[in-house]
Design a protein around this motif. Structure first.
Motif, PDB file in Angstrom:
ATOM      1  N   ARG A   1      24.976  31.727 157.151  1.00 11.17           N
ATOM      2  CA  ARG A   1      24.779  30.726 156.109  1.00 11.17           C
ATOM      3  C   ARG A   1      23.524  29.898 156.308  1.00 11.17           C
ATOM      4  N   TYR A   2      22.646  30.351 157.166  1.00 11.77           N
ATOM      5  CA  TYR A   2      21.360  29.707 157.321  1.00 11.77           C
ATOM      6  C   TYR A   2      20.287  30.540 156.615  1.00 11.77           C
ATOM      7  N   THR A   3      19.291  29.853 156.141  1.00 15.67           N
ATOM      8  CA  THR A   3      18.043  30.480 155.732  1.00 15.67           C
ATOM      9  C   THR A   3      16.959  29.914 156.636  1.00 15.67           C
ATOM     10  N   VAL A   4      16.245  30.771 157.305  1.00 17.04           N
ATOM     11  CA  VAL A   4      15.230  30.341 158.268  1.00 17.04           C
ATOM     12  C   VAL A   4      13.889  30.891 157.838  1.00 17.04           C
ATOM     13  N   GLY A   5      12.888  30.063 157.895  1.00 18.09           N
ATOM     14  CA  GLY A   5      11.583  30.536 157.448  1.00 18.09           C
ATOM     15  C   GLY A   5      10.452  29.615 157.854  1.00 18.09           C
ATOM     16  N   TRP A   6       9.377  29.727 157.086  1.00 17.72           N
ATOM     17  CA  TRP A   6       8.150  29.025 157.439  1.00 17.72           C
ATOM     18  C   TRP A   6       7.514  28.371 156.220  1.00 17.72           C
ATOM     19  N   PHE A   7       6.992  27.191 156.439  1.00 12.68           N
ATOM     20  CA  PHE A   7       6.072  26.543 155.529  1.00 12.68           C
ATOM     21  C   PHE A   7       4.770  26.348 156.306  1.00 12.68           C
TER      22      PHE A   7
END
Length: 120
Positions: free
Chosen positions: A30-36
């Motif tokens: 249930r996580y969304t992990v990413g980059w800005f």
């Protein structure tokens, strides 16, 4: 939840670089992990951060910003609870501080940024 970014550095245009983000959680369901990323500039603020890529952990979906589509690839490591961003065919416009983010049920957790510099 704490996020630890690693990688980054300085490269020439056309080269590749990999950055990673380790998340201090037992599971990323249930996580969304990413980059800005935030380009350099004296007047840059939080709102100037540009979405780069994200991985919806449970569903296995990948999302990319328009400017990196086709050049960057985000992947996950289940054992290390980590996401990795493979950046290919880098261009000077990719120069920025890259921030890892984990989103869980409406809450956002940010890591410290890692610098990526691309020279022409």
């Amino acid at each position: 939840v704490q996020l630890q970014a690693s990688g980054g550095g300085s490269v020439q245009a056309g080269e590749s670089l990999t950055i990673s983000c380790a998340v201090s959680a037992r599971t990323l369901n249930r996580y969304t992990v990413g980059w800005f990323r935030q380009p350099p500039g004296p007047d840059r603020e939080f709102v100037d951060r540009e979405f780069v890529a994200a991985f919806a952990w449970s569903a296995g979906y990948r999302y990319y910003g328009d400017s990196v589509q086709g050049r960057f690839t985000i992947s996950r490591d289940n054992a290390k609870i980590m996401v990795t961003l493979q950046m290919d065919r880098l261009i000077p416009e990719d120069t920025a501080v890259y921030f890892c983010i984990a989103r869980h049920l409406g809450d956002d957790f940010w890591g410290r940024g890692t610098q990526v510099t691309v020279s022409s």
